[in-house]
Design a protein around this motif. Structure first.
Motif, short mmCIF file in Angstrom:
data_model
loop_
_atom_site.label_atom_id
_atom_site.label_comp_id
_atom_site.label_asym_id
_atom_site.label_seq_id
_atom_site.Cartn_x
_atom_site.Cartn_y
_atom_site.Cartn_z
N UNK A 90 88.73 61.85 -15.81
CA UNK A 90 87.80 62.63 -15.00
C UNK A 90 87.72 62.24 -13.55
N UNK A 91 88.65 61.44 -13.08
CA UNK A 91 88.68 61.09 -11.67
C UNK A 91 87.98 59.80 -11.31
N UNK A 97 79.31 60.89 -13.33
CA UNK A 97 79.05 60.24 -14.62
C UNK A 97 80.33 59.58 -15.12
N UNK A 98 80.22 58.36 -15.58
CA UNK A 98 81.42 57.68 -16.11
C UNK A 98 81.95 58.39 -17.35
N UNK A 99 83.22 58.27 -17.58
CA UNK A 99 83.87 58.78 -18.78
C UNK A 99 84.02 57.63 -19.77
N UNK A 100 84.45 57.96 -20.97
CA UNK A 100 84.56 56.95 -22.02
C UNK A 100 85.95 56.97 -22.61
N UNK A 113 83.04 52.29 -21.36
CA UNK A 113 82.73 53.19 -20.26
C UNK A 113 83.75 52.90 -19.16
N UNK A 114 84.47 53.94 -18.72
CA UNK A 114 85.43 53.78 -17.63
C UNK A 114 84.67 54.04 -16.33
N UNK A 155 83.44 64.50 -23.64
CA UNK A 155 81.98 64.45 -23.61
C UNK A 155 81.44 63.20 -22.95
N UNK A 156 80.15 63.19 -22.78
CA UNK A 156 79.53 62.03 -22.12
C UNK A 156 78.37 61.48 -22.96
N UNK A 157 78.45 61.64 -24.27
CA UNK A 157 77.36 61.23 -25.16
C UNK A 157 77.69 59.98 -25.95
N UNK A 158 78.71 59.27 -25.58
CA UNK A 158 79.14 58.10 -26.32
C UNK A 158 78.27 56.89 -26.05
N UNK A 159 78.13 56.05 -27.04
CA UNK A 159 77.44 54.77 -26.90
C UNK A 159 78.51 53.70 -26.93
#
Length: 164
Positions: A90-91, A97-100, A113-114, A155-159
């Protein structure tokens, strides 16, 4: 006698609350155990992983801020991806927002979290922060882990944390 009963009741409530929190957390991990496999969206990128801590004395790169604008925190499950792989995640831009990603090696899996990028040593695809690296190398003795698979997660809902 009344003080003892009140203290016992409070103690029991605290224990019950602690147990319910543990059960709730284990249920969250259970959700990720099946969702990780189903929702991993990108192709696996295979290479080596190393560890980094830009706050360590004498470290050659960066400061306390990551590419996403967050402060580096060695206690969270986070990583820096190789700069040339930035678009796969995602850049990784300031304020975004960070990606996972799902990171797999030696039979273990972890969601990270990247939140940073970097010009990594050739052959390396990801720099794990200290907490994430300790999942694979508890004593931080290896320095580099080979044959690591990294898959972007949709998505961005990861823990972030261990996955099964």
């Amino acid at each position: 006698m009344m003080v003892f009963r009140s203290s016992a009741a409070i103690c029991g409530a605290v224990i019950l609350l602690g147990m319910s929190d543990t059960v709730a957390r284990s249920q969250i991990v259970a959700v990720h155990s099946t969702a990780v496999v189903n929702d991993a969206s990108g192709d696996a990128i295979v290479g080596a992983a190393s560890t980094y801590n830009p706050l360590r004395s004498g470290w050659r790169e960066g400061g306390p801020d990551t590419a996403s604008g967050e402060r580096y925190d060695p206690s969270v499950w986070a990583a820096a991806i190789k700069t040339s792989l930035r678009q796969n995640f995602g850049g990784v831009q300031y304020g975004a927002r960070p990606k996972f990603a799902l990171v797999e090696a030696a039979g273990k899996k972890v969601i990270v979290k990247i939140n940073d990028v970097g010009p990594l040593t050739p052959g390396r695809i990801i720099d794990l922060n200290e907490r994430a690296m300790r999942h694979f190398d508890p004593d931080l003795q290896l320095g580099v882990i080979y044959n690591v698979s990294v898959r972007p997660l949709s998505g961005d809902y990861w823990i972030p944390g261990p996955a099964s």
